[in-house]
Motif scaffolding. Structure first.
Motif, PDB file in Angstrom:
ATOM      1  N   ALA A   1       0.879  -1.166  -0.113  1.00 18.23           N
ATOM      2  CA  ALA A   1       0.039  -0.096  -0.087  1.00 18.23           C
ATOM      3  C   ALA A   1       0.902   1.277  -0.020  1.00 18.23           C
ATOM      4  O   ALA A   1       0.185   2.302  -0.151  1.00 18.23           O
ATOM      5  CB  ALA A   1      -0.980  -0.002   1.246  1.00 18.23           C
ATOM      6  N   ALA A   2       2.093   1.044  -0.036  1.00 18.58           N
ATOM      7  CA  ALA A   2       3.108   2.431   0.076  1.00 18.58           C
ATOM      8  C   ALA A   2       3.218   2.707  -1.510  1.00 18.58           C
ATOM      9  O   ALA A   2       2.690   2.388  -2.497  1.00 18.58           O
ATOM     10  CB  ALA A   2       4.580   1.681   0.443  1.00 18.58           C
ATOM     11  N   GLY A   3       3.824   4.022  -1.468  1.00 22.54           N
ATOM     12  CA  GLY A   3       3.856   4.825  -2.683  1.00 22.54           C
ATOM     13  C   GLY A   3       3.094   5.819  -2.891  1.00 22.54           C
ATOM     14  O   GLY A   3       2.416   6.407  -1.806  1.00 22.54           O
ATOM     15  N   ASP A   4       2.875   6.612  -3.856  1.00 25.91           N
ATOM     16  CA  ASP A   4       2.346   7.853  -4.103  1.00 25.91           C
ATOM     17  C   ASP A   4       0.781   7.545  -4.140  1.00 25.91           C
ATOM     18  O   ASP A   4       0.420   6.318  -4.254  1.00 25.91           O
ATOM     19  CB  ASP A   4       2.800   8.741  -5.333  1.00 25.91           C
ATOM     20  CG  ASP A   4       2.676   7.838  -6.618  1.00 25.91           C
ATOM     21  OD1 ASP A   4       3.664   8.062  -7.428  1.00 25.91           O
ATOM     22  OD2 ASP A   4       1.910   7.045  -6.759  1.00 25.91           O
ATOM     23  N   ALA A   5       0.030   8.556  -4.143  1.00 32.32           N
ATOM     24  CA  ALA A   5      -1.194   8.493  -4.136  1.00 32.32           C
ATOM     25  C   ALA A   5      -2.030   7.953  -5.378  1.00 32.32           C
ATOM     26  O   ALA A   5      -2.984   7.165  -5.256  1.00 32.32           O
ATOM     27  CB  ALA A   5      -2.072   9.899  -4.057  1.00 32.32           C
ATOM     28  N   ASP A   6      -1.430   7.905  -6.457  1.00 38.11           N
ATOM     29  CA  ASP A   6      -1.885   7.330  -7.803  1.00 38.11           C
ATOM     30  C   ASP A   6      -1.772   5.573  -7.739  1.00 38.11           C
ATOM     31  O   ASP A   6      -2.530   5.318  -8.388  1.00 38.11           O
ATOM     32  CB  ASP A   6      -1.072   8.005  -9.139  1.00 38.11           C
ATOM     33  CG  ASP A   6      -1.349   9.574  -9.000  1.00 38.11           C
ATOM     34  OD1 ASP A   6      -2.579   9.755  -8.922  1.00 38.11           O
ATOM     35  OD2 ASP A   6      -0.467   9.917  -9.704  1.00 38.11           O
ATOM     36  N   THR A   7      -0.892   5.254  -7.035  1.00 38.06           N
ATOM     37  CA  THR A   7      -0.824   3.792  -6.951  1.00 38.06           C
ATOM     38  C   THR A   7      -1.485   3.352  -5.513  1.00 38.06           C
ATOM     39  O   THR A   7      -1.056   2.029  -5.292  1.00 38.06           O
ATOM     40  CB  THR A   7       0.670   3.471  -6.862  1.00 38.06           C
ATOM     41  OG1 THR A   7       1.455   3.773  -5.855  1.00 38.06           O
ATOM     42  CG2 THR A   7       1.102   3.911  -8.193  1.00 38.06           C
ATOM     43  N   GLY A   8      -1.912   4.064  -4.754  1.00 34.93           N
ATOM     44  CA  GLY A   8      -2.637   3.548  -3.635  1.00 34.93           C
ATOM     45  C   GLY A   8      -3.973   2.818  -3.967  1.00 34.93           C
ATOM     46  O   GLY A   8      -4.333   2.685  -5.054  1.00 34.93           O
ATOM     47  N   GLN A   9      -4.390   2.240  -2.630  1.00 33.24           N
ATOM     48  CA  GLN A   9      -5.495   1.225  -2.941  1.00 33.24           C
ATOM     49  C   GLN A   9      -6.272   1.479  -1.789  1.00 33.24           C
ATOM     50  O   GLN A   9      -6.350   1.102  -0.911  1.00 33.24           O
ATOM     51  CB  GLN A   9      -4.947  -0.035  -2.787  1.00 33.24           C
ATOM     52  CG  GLN A   9      -3.962  -0.505  -3.729  1.00 33.24           C
ATOM     53  CD  GLN A   9      -3.617  -1.974  -3.666  1.00 33.24           C
ATOM     54  OE1 GLN A   9      -3.324  -2.575  -2.603  1.00 33.24           O
ATOM     55  NE2 GLN A   9      -2.852  -2.514  -4.766  1.00 33.24           N
ATOM     56  N   ASP A  10      -7.747   2.178  -2.246  1.00 31.06           N
ATOM     57  CA  ASP A  10      -8.532   2.605  -1.163  1.00 31.06           C
ATOM     58  C   ASP A  10      -9.517   1.263  -1.116  1.00 31.06           C
ATOM     59  O   ASP A  10     -10.047   0.696  -1.779  1.00 31.06           O
ATOM     60  CB  ASP A  10      -9.421   3.422  -1.977  1.00 31.06           C
ATOM     61  CG  ASP A  10      -8.506   5.007  -2.142  1.00 31.06           C
ATOM     62  OD1 ASP A  10      -7.779   5.114  -1.311  1.00 31.06           O
ATOM     63  OD2 ASP A  10      -9.122   5.742  -2.992  1.00 31.06           O
TER      64      ASP A  10
END
Length: 404
Positions: free
Chosen positions: A179-188
């Motif tokens: 779930a790490a990384g920038d907002a575009d690769t996040g997982q809601d």
């Protein structure tokens, strides 16, 4: 308690999640949601919706719709746990198990190495139809857990810091992603009705009527009933009712009913809720002994997967355009392909099956097929153009004609 009309202001709705400084952090949670392919444009803004009957009409201080929306937007609830019951009735045809087979087949295409039964993108498609019970727990933007209870089995989706785990007890399979990384690769992770109520309230504008229509008790808590209705004709949406906790202003119940009447299309809500912080151990997970573990990085690029976002759905179809506004908005996709063949063209039993799924229509645009649910309708013309929205069949045909 009499209804209180909104003053038409959209300030509160726009604030429902849009200006929340926590929103960026939440995007680092798991991005898996019920695929837009199943529920379409409108349900994508609705999400999980409670099916719990109201109990009693508590006497609460009067509040305007605008103030209630603003209170929802400003709610600082970050810890809760409880049980949610979800019923979805889109009116899809009975495919005799074919639908489930197609989904599992897509997830597992290419053999054991191409997917996992514990992949949330596959497992959570089950929420698109029928009745389900979930246990949820939330402790801020970095810890959430959803447990889908099944017959003699359970599926768990856990976000804890930089890790996202999916575990299917029936197959003893585990799926692990970062779930790490920038907002575009996040997982809601769709953890509570609040997440979805915020999305629905973003649709509030001058094409919408918003009222506070009495009170109710949900999961033993006093709540206001916020009612959202389209002012325009032609929408398949009848109304959305959100039961809002009178103390924390957390949405407890969210029900969407269609303009055609009958049972709710999506009806979900808390049967039990506790706003205390869940125990830290709730979010701990280690793969059970003997479990097959699939890492997100192990899934071959190009392996068949169900779509997880609108971007996935429209990939290769060009940038969609939008006709109309508000609840009557219609998305138009130029696929560059061909239309759906009629049953007569296909012939045989499968041709009859195709005809049972859609209605043949014609107009200035030529000919096409309209596929309908109780909420989302889609027109596919003979040149492969797709018109889709929470609108009636007549509205789709008119939109296709006006585009000529």
């Amino acid at each position: 308690m009499a209804p209180y009309e909104s003053d038409g202001s959209t300030t509160g709705a726009g604030g429902a999640g849009g200006d929340d400084p926590r929103a960026g952090r939440r995007k680092k949670a798991a991005r898996y949601v019920v695929p837009v392919a199943v529920t379409g444009v409108a349900v994508a803004t609705i999400g999980l919706v409670p099916a719990i009957a109201d109990s009693g009409s508590p006497d609460l201080p009067e509040i305007s719709a605008q103030q209630l929306i603003q209170n929802i937007a400003e709610s600082d609830t970050e810890q809760l746990s409880g049980t949610v019951k979800i019923t979805t009735d889109l009116g899809l045809p009975d495919l005799g198990g074919l639908g489930g087979g197609l989904v599992s087949g897509a997830a597992g295409a290419g053999g054991d190495d191409s997917g996992s039964s514990a992949d949330p993108g596959t497992k959570l498609t089950e929420l698109a139809t029928g009745t389900h019970t979930l246990r949820v727990a939330v402790d801020g933007p970095d810890r959430q857990k959803i447990s889908l209870l099944q017959n003699a089995a359970e599926y768990n989706l856990i976000h804890n810091g930089d890790d996202v785990w999916g575990y299917d007890s029936q197959s003893n399979e585990v799926y692990h992603a970062s779930a790490a990384g920038d907002a575009d690769t996040g997982q809601d992770v769709p953890a509570t009705p609040k997440d979805f109520a915020e999305q629905a309230l973003k649709a509030v504008d001058d094409t919408t009527s918003v009222t506070v229509d009495g009170t109710a008790q949900v999961a033993g808590r006093d709540a206001y009933k916020l009612v959202v209705k389209p002012k325009q004709s032609g929408s398949t949406v009848g109304q959305i009712t959100i039961a809002v906790d009178s103390k924390t202003y957390t949405p407890l119940k969210f029900t969407l009913t269609p303009a055609s009447g009958g049972a709710a299309v999506v009806d979900a809500g808390f049967t039990q809720v506790d706003f205390a912080r869940p125990a830290a151990s709730t979010f701990d997970f280690s793969p059970p002994k003997g479990a097959k573990v699939t890492e997100e990085s192990d899934v071959p690029e190009g392996a068949a997967q169900p779509p997880k976002s609108e971007e996935d759905l429209t990939k290769g179809a060009g940038e969609p355009t939008v006709l109309g506004e508000g609840w009557n908005a219609i998305a138009v996709l130029e696929t560059g392909g061909e239309g759906v063949p009629s049953g007569a063209e296909v012939g045989g039993d499968f041709g009859g099956f195709l005809d049972s799924l859609g209605d043949q229509v014609s107009g200035k645009f030529g000919e096409g097929t309209v596929f309908k649910t109780r909420l989302i309708n889609a027109l596919i013309t003979d040149d492969g153009t797709v018109y889709v929205g929470a609108v009636t069949q007549d509205a789709l045909v008119k939109a296709a004609d006006s585009a000529q």
